[in-house]
Scaffold this motif. Structure first.
Motif, PDB file in Angstrom:
ATOM      1  N   VAL A  66      29.692 -21.165 -30.838  1.00 38.42           N
ATOM      2  CA  VAL A  66      29.862 -19.842 -30.233  1.00 38.42           C
ATOM      3  C   VAL A  66      29.845 -20.029 -28.722  1.00 38.42           C
ATOM      4  O   VAL A  66      28.844 -20.480 -28.153  1.00 38.42           O
ATOM      5  CB  VAL A  66      28.752 -18.859 -30.675  1.00 38.42           C
ATOM      6  CG1 VAL A  66      28.930 -17.512 -29.965  1.00 38.42           C
ATOM      7  CG2 VAL A  66      28.776 -18.667 -32.185  1.00 38.42           C
ATOM      8  N   ARG A  67      30.952 -19.690 -28.089  1.00 35.78           N
ATOM      9  CA  ARG A  67      31.090 -19.860 -26.635  1.00 35.78           C
ATOM     10  C   ARG A  67      30.725 -18.576 -25.896  1.00 35.78           C
ATOM     11  O   ARG A  67      30.826 -17.472 -26.447  1.00 35.78           O
ATOM     12  CB  ARG A  67      32.534 -20.199 -26.269  1.00 35.78           C
ATOM     13  CG  ARG A  67      33.074 -21.493 -26.817  1.00 35.78           C
ATOM     14  CD  ARG A  67      34.512 -21.667 -26.350  1.00 35.78           C
ATOM     15  NE  ARG A  67      35.172 -22.805 -26.936  1.00 35.78           N
ATOM     16  CZ  ARG A  67      35.137 -24.040 -26.437  1.00 35.78           C
ATOM     17  NH1 ARG A  67      34.449 -24.278 -25.333  1.00 35.78           N
ATOM     18  NH2 ARG A  67      35.783 -25.027 -27.045  1.00 35.78           N
ATOM     19  N   THR A  68      30.335 -18.712 -24.642  1.00 43.35           N
ATOM     20  CA  THR A  68      30.258 -17.570 -23.738  1.00 43.35           C
ATOM     21  C   THR A  68      31.639 -17.358 -23.119  1.00 43.35           C
ATOM     22  O   THR A  68      32.463 -18.272 -23.083  1.00 43.35           O
ATOM     23  CB  THR A  68      29.223 -17.798 -22.630  1.00 43.35           C
ATOM     24  OG1 THR A  68      29.597 -18.962 -21.889  1.00 43.35           O
ATOM     25  CG2 THR A  68      27.825 -17.992 -23.213  1.00 43.35           C
ATOM     26  N   THR A 124      24.256 -14.196 -31.498  1.00 47.33           N
ATOM     27  CA  THR A 124      25.217 -14.410 -32.587  1.00 47.33           C
ATOM     28  C   THR A 124      24.917 -15.698 -33.344  1.00 47.33           C
ATOM     29  O   THR A 124      24.913 -15.731 -34.581  1.00 47.33           O
ATOM     30  CB  THR A 124      26.652 -14.458 -32.027  1.00 47.33           C
ATOM     31  OG1 THR A 124      26.960 -13.225 -31.402  1.00 47.33           O
ATOM     32  CG2 THR A 124      27.662 -14.733 -33.133  1.00 47.33           C
ATOM     33  N   ILE A 125      24.659 -16.801 -32.599  1.00 45.37           N
ATOM     34  CA  ILE A 125      24.428 -18.086 -33.263  1.00 45.37           C
ATOM     35  C   ILE A 125      23.138 -18.052 -34.081  1.00 45.37           C
ATOM     36  O   ILE A 125      23.058 -18.645 -35.167  1.00 45.37           O
ATOM     37  CB  ILE A 125      24.407 -19.250 -32.232  1.00 45.37           C
ATOM     38  CG1 ILE A 125      24.665 -20.614 -32.931  1.00 45.37           C
ATOM     39  CG2 ILE A 125      23.100 -19.300 -31.476  1.00 45.37           C
ATOM     40  CD1 ILE A 125      26.091 -20.840 -33.301  1.00 45.37           C
ATOM     41  N   TYR A 134      33.748 -17.381 -37.691  1.00 43.22           N
ATOM     42  CA  TYR A 134      33.044 -17.148 -36.432  1.00 43.22           C
ATOM     43  C   TYR A 134      33.146 -18.285 -35.400  1.00 43.22           C
ATOM     44  O   TYR A 134      32.887 -18.051 -34.209  1.00 43.22           O
ATOM     45  CB  TYR A 134      31.553 -16.892 -36.700  1.00 43.22           C
ATOM     46  CG  TYR A 134      31.300 -15.597 -37.434  1.00 43.22           C
ATOM     47  CD1 TYR A 134      31.363 -14.377 -36.770  1.00 43.22           C
ATOM     48  CD2 TYR A 134      30.990 -15.602 -38.788  1.00 43.22           C
ATOM     49  CE1 TYR A 134      31.120 -13.180 -37.444  1.00 43.22           C
ATOM     50  CE2 TYR A 134      30.749 -14.430 -39.477  1.00 43.22           C
ATOM     51  CZ  TYR A 134      30.822 -13.207 -38.793  1.00 43.22           C
ATOM     52  OH  TYR A 134      30.602 -12.032 -39.471  1.00 43.22           O
ATOM     53  N   SER A 135      33.492 -19.508 -35.807  1.00 37.64           N
ATOM     54  CA  SER A 135      33.449 -20.620 -34.848  1.00 37.64           C
ATOM     55  C   SER A 135      34.529 -20.474 -33.783  1.00 37.64           C
ATOM     56  O   SER A 135      35.680 -20.140 -34.083  1.00 37.64           O
ATOM     57  CB  SER A 135      33.613 -21.963 -35.567  1.00 37.64           C
ATOM     58  OG  SER A 135      33.537 -23.028 -34.630  1.00 37.64           O
ATOM     59  N   ASP A 136      34.143 -20.748 -32.538  1.00 34.96           N
ATOM     60  CA  ASP A 136      35.082 -20.721 -31.404  1.00 34.96           C
ATOM     61  C   ASP A 136      35.731 -22.077 -31.153  1.00 34.96           C
ATOM     62  O   ASP A 136      36.419 -22.243 -30.133  1.00 34.96           O
ATOM     63  CB  ASP A 136      34.350 -20.262 -30.137  1.00 34.96           C
ATOM     64  CG  ASP A 136      33.939 -18.791 -30.205  1.00 34.96           C
ATOM     65  OD1 ASP A 136      34.685 -18.010 -30.835  1.00 34.96           O
ATOM     66  OD2 ASP A 136      32.881 -18.439 -29.648  1.00 34.96           O
ATOM     67  N   ASP A 137      35.501 -23.043 -32.050  1.00 31.62           N
ATOM     68  CA  ASP A 137      36.231 -24.308 -31.987  1.00 31.62           C
ATOM     69  C   ASP A 137      37.452 -24.159 -32.895  1.00 31.62           C
ATOM     70  O   ASP A 137      37.333 -24.220 -34.116  1.00 31.62           O
ATOM     71  CB  ASP A 137      35.342 -25.456 -32.483  1.00 31.62           C
ATOM     72  CG  ASP A 137      36.040 -26.815 -32.413  1.00 31.62           C
ATOM     73  OD1 ASP A 137      37.272 -26.841 -32.242  1.00 31.62           O
ATOM     74  OD2 ASP A 137      35.346 -27.838 -32.547  1.00 31.62           O
ATOM     75  N   VAL A 182      40.024 -25.960 -33.704  1.00 26.73           N
ATOM     76  CA  VAL A 182      40.479 -27.070 -34.542  1.00 26.73           C
ATOM     77  C   VAL A 182      39.578 -27.230 -35.757  1.00 26.73           C
ATOM     78  O   VAL A 182      40.024 -27.168 -36.907  1.00 26.73           O
ATOM     79  CB  VAL A 182      40.537 -28.378 -33.731  1.00 26.73           C
ATOM     80  CG1 VAL A 182      40.933 -29.541 -34.632  1.00 26.73           C
ATOM     81  CG2 VAL A 182      41.528 -28.241 -32.583  1.00 26.73           C
ATOM     82  N   SER A 183      38.275 -27.435 -35.508  1.00 23.89           N
ATOM     83  CA  SER A 183      37.364 -27.633 -36.638  1.00 23.89           C
ATOM     84  C   SER A 183      37.106 -26.323 -37.379  1.00 23.89           C
ATOM     85  O   SER A 183      36.897 -26.321 -38.594  1.00 23.89           O
ATOM     86  CB  SER A 183      36.045 -28.234 -36.159  1.00 23.89           C
ATOM     87  OG  SER A 183      35.301 -27.291 -35.398  1.00 23.89           O
ATOM     88  N   GLY A 184      37.101 -25.201 -36.659  1.00 24.30           N
ATOM     89  CA  GLY A 184      36.820 -23.919 -37.292  1.00 24.30           C
ATOM     90  C   GLY A 184      37.786 -23.597 -38.412  1.00 24.30           C
ATOM     91  O   GLY A 184      37.389 -23.106 -39.481  1.00 24.30           O
ATOM     92  N   SER A 185      39.052 -23.872 -38.215  1.00 31.36           N
ATOM     93  CA  SER A 185      40.057 -23.600 -39.245  1.00 31.36           C
ATOM     94  C   SER A 185      39.879 -24.492 -40.467  1.00 31.36           C
ATOM     95  O   SER A 185      40.418 -24.205 -41.538  1.00 31.36           O
ATOM     96  CB  SER A 185      41.462 -23.785 -38.669  1.00 31.36           C
ATOM     97  OG  SER A 185      41.651 -25.136 -38.266  1.00 31.36           O
ATOM     98  N   ASP A 186      39.105 -25.580 -40.318  1.00 30.81           N
ATOM     99  CA  ASP A 186      38.849 -26.514 -41.419  1.00 30.81           C
ATOM    100  C   ASP A 186      37.396 -26.413 -41.884  1.00 30.81           C
ATOM    101  O   ASP A 186      36.810 -27.390 -42.328  1.00 30.81           O
ATOM    102  CB  ASP A 186      39.172 -27.939 -40.973  1.00 30.81           C
ATOM    103  CG  ASP A 186      39.164 -28.932 -42.132  1.00 30.81           C
ATOM    104  OD1 ASP A 186      39.434 -28.508 -43.285  1.00 30.81           O
ATOM    105  OD2 ASP A 186      38.885 -30.118 -41.897  1.00 30.81           O
ATOM    106  N   GLY A 187      36.804 -25.243 -41.739  1.00 25.74           N
ATOM    107  CA  GLY A 187      35.435 -25.043 -42.200  1.00 25.74           C
ATOM    108  C   GLY A 187      34.396 -25.723 -41.344  1.00 25.74           C
ATOM    109  O   GLY A 187      33.285 -25.989 -41.794  1.00 25.74           O
ATOM    110  N   GLY A 188      34.741 -26.015 -40.098  1.00 22.15           N
ATOM    111  CA  GLY A 188      33.798 -26.650 -39.171  1.00 22.15           C
ATOM    112  C   GLY A 188      33.766 -28.156 -39.247  1.00 22.15           C
ATOM    113  O   GLY A 188      32.981 -28.805 -38.538  1.00 22.15           O
ATOM    114  N   ASN A 189      34.618 -28.765 -40.078  1.00 22.91           N
ATOM    115  CA  ASN A 189      34.568 -30.215 -40.294  1.00 22.91           C
ATOM    116  C   ASN A 189      35.050 -30.991 -39.064  1.00 22.91           C
ATOM    117  O   ASN A 189      36.147 -30.751 -38.556  1.00 22.91           O
ATOM    118  CB  ASN A 189      35.438 -30.602 -41.499  1.00 22.91           C
ATOM    119  CG  ASN A 189      34.831 -30.138 -42.809  1.00 22.91           C
ATOM    120  OD1 ASN A 189      33.626 -30.254 -43.006  1.00 22.91           O
ATOM    121  ND2 ASN A 189      35.653 -29.585 -43.704  1.00 22.91           N
ATOM    122  N   LEU A 190      34.215 -31.950 -38.632  1.00 15.86           N
ATOM    123  CA  LEU A 190      34.569 -32.853 -37.527  1.00 15.86           C
ATOM    124  C   LEU A 190      34.911 -34.251 -38.025  1.00 15.86           C
ATOM    125  O   LEU A 190      35.302 -35.115 -37.238  1.00 15.86           O
ATOM    126  CB  LEU A 190      33.409 -32.947 -36.522  1.00 15.86           C
ATOM    127  CG  LEU A 190      33.109 -31.665 -35.739  1.00 15.86           C
ATOM    128  CD1 LEU A 190      31.789 -31.803 -34.989  1.00 15.86           C
ATOM    129  CD2 LEU A 190      34.228 -31.342 -34.776  1.00 15.86           C
TER     130      LEU A 190
END
Length: 441
Positions: free
Chosen positions: A298-300, A312-313, A333-336, A338-346
């Motif tokens: 979650v970004r500002t 929020t976090i 909810y993730s503001d990343d 790339v990973s957000g669209s893949d369920g947060g996977n890095l």
């Protein structure tokens, strides 16, 4: 009578002062005379002397013998000419090195030599170089390096096929992970269709090899005779891993004992000699621990304050503790992006790959454990380590090193060609008894 004697003494004193002043002025004039005009720049005798003193000090500290003074002057002057051409190109392109960047570089050089800045300055003084002179020389080297990267780097391309062929050749030859400290001599050939030039170059390099085999110091010969860019560094190539050796010497170096000169080698630049100064290392696996990890960020922003992002976090963390699906929350909810669209996977993450705050939390987490919320430069995170493994990354390292070795080999060849081009295209006029080939664009 005494008055006359005092008057004569005063006159004599004045004449002596005038004569001494004239001598000092003459010496200054001699020291600062122009020795070469290079396009829109000039090279002064004082610059030439300062650079010679720097090189002599460095080579003497290394225990490397020196060539005759006239040869050293000629080679250093050529170095200054080539440097001047590149600095003028940088100036026209608006390239600059800031004082902060230069200070960081000087500090880094000192650290690499296990010295403080004060100790580094003392070492320079022992070599006859002031810290200020060294700073400006390093600044020039940084600028010329950037010019070379811009002008020559664009000419170099390394394909996946070349990398694979390189790795296949290494595997077929049973290469190890040994490293070699190398020195190199080049006798350049401009035109291999000119039989007389080729014959003269071959005779010269064979004579140099004979001298070295008979006990003459390799680095001394490089300073006096090599046409390579590193000649005035004693031909020093630094440490090279066996799997990063240029193709010209890759089959020769592993069979050379330290201190033994290679056979005469040839490529399209001319004739070469190489010597292994030292050797270290050997085959070993490169095993690291990797973590398969996912996160929510979650970004500002202009519309999301620091307190809102933290709130929020923390709400998301509570939902996860209550059994909410990590992947679903990350996608929503993730503001990343790339990973957000893949369920947060890095994916699999190696040490040193993430920012310190993220890596610290990742390494402290048990498999399956939620870790957070914590703050990094990117915003607020929650992470979960899903799995850990021990991974041998030798193959990845070999591929990266192969790509670098191919790039370096191509770059060195193109750099030599480019330096010859800009030297030939420049207007150069020698002054005050200095001589050389003069060409005008």
């Amino acid at each position: 009578m005494k008055a006359n004697l005092r008057h004569c003494a005063r006159i004599l004193l004045v004449l002596m002062v005038v004569a001494l002043s004239a001598t000092v002025q003459a010496e200054r004039k001699l020291l600062d005379q122009v020795v070469a005009v290079v396009n829109d720049d000039v090279i002064l005798q004082s610059e030439l002397e300062a650079r010679i003193n720097t090189i002599v000090g460095r080579l003497s500290a290394q225990g490397t013998g020196l060539p005759p003074r006239d040869i050293l002057e000629e080679r250093v002057l050529e170095q200054l000419i080539t440097e001047s051409i590149q600095l003028q190109m940088a100036d026209r392109a608006g390239m600059r090195i800031s004082d902060n960047e230069l200070n960081e570089t000087m500090a880094s050089i000192a650290r690499r030599n296990d010295m403080t800045l004060a100790q580094f300055e003392q070492q320079l003084a022992q070599e006859g170089v002031t810290y200020r002179e060294a700073r400006e020389q390093i600044r020039n080297e940084m600028i010329t390096s950037r010019v070379q990267q811009r002008q020559v780097g664009n000419r170099v391309r390394v394909t996946d096929r070349e990398v694979q062929n390189y790795l296949d050749a290494m595997a077929g030859q049973g290469r190890s992970n040994a490293e070699y400290e190398l020195a190199h001599i080049l006798v350049e050939v401009d035109d291999f269709n000119d039989e007389e030039e080729v014959s003269a170059a071959r005779e010269k390099v064979e004579a140099l090899r004979e001298d070295i085999s008979s006990g003459r110091d390799f680095r001394e010969v490089a300073v006096a005779e090599s046409d390579a860019n590193n000649a005035l560094d004693g031909g020093n190539m630094g440490w090279r891993a066996e799997n990063r050796l240029p193709s010209l010497i890759a089959d020769v170096v592993p069979d050379l004992e330290p201190g033994t000169v290679s056979p005469v080698l040839q490529n399209n630049s001319g004739f070469h000699l190489v010597m292994v100064m030292d050797r270290r290392g050997g085959d070993q696996a490169q095993v690291i621990e990797q973590s398969r990890v996912r996160h929510i960020l979650v970004r500002t922003s202009e519309t999301v304050s620091e307190s809102q992002a933290e709130e929020t976090i923390r709400e998301l963390y509570q939902q996860l503790e209550s059994g909410a699906d990590f992947g679903a929350l990350a996608r929503e909810y993730s503001d990343d992006p790339v990973s957000g669209s893949d369920g947060g996977n890095l994916g699999w993450v190696s040490p040193g790959q993430m920012v310190p705050e993220f890596e610290q939390a990742m390494m402290a987490a048990d498999v399956g454990e939620l870790k957070g919320p914590f703050r990094s430069q990117f915003g607020w995170h929650i992470l979960q380590v899903q799995e850990r493994r021990q991974q041998d990354i030798s193959g990845d390292i070999r591929e990266s090193e192969a790509r670098q070795a191919i790039y370096r080999r191509k770059f060195d060849t193109e750099l030599q060609n480019w330096l010859r081009e800009i030297r030939d295209e420049a207007f150069i006029e020698f002054k005050n008894g200095y001589s050389g080939d003069t060409s005008e664009s």
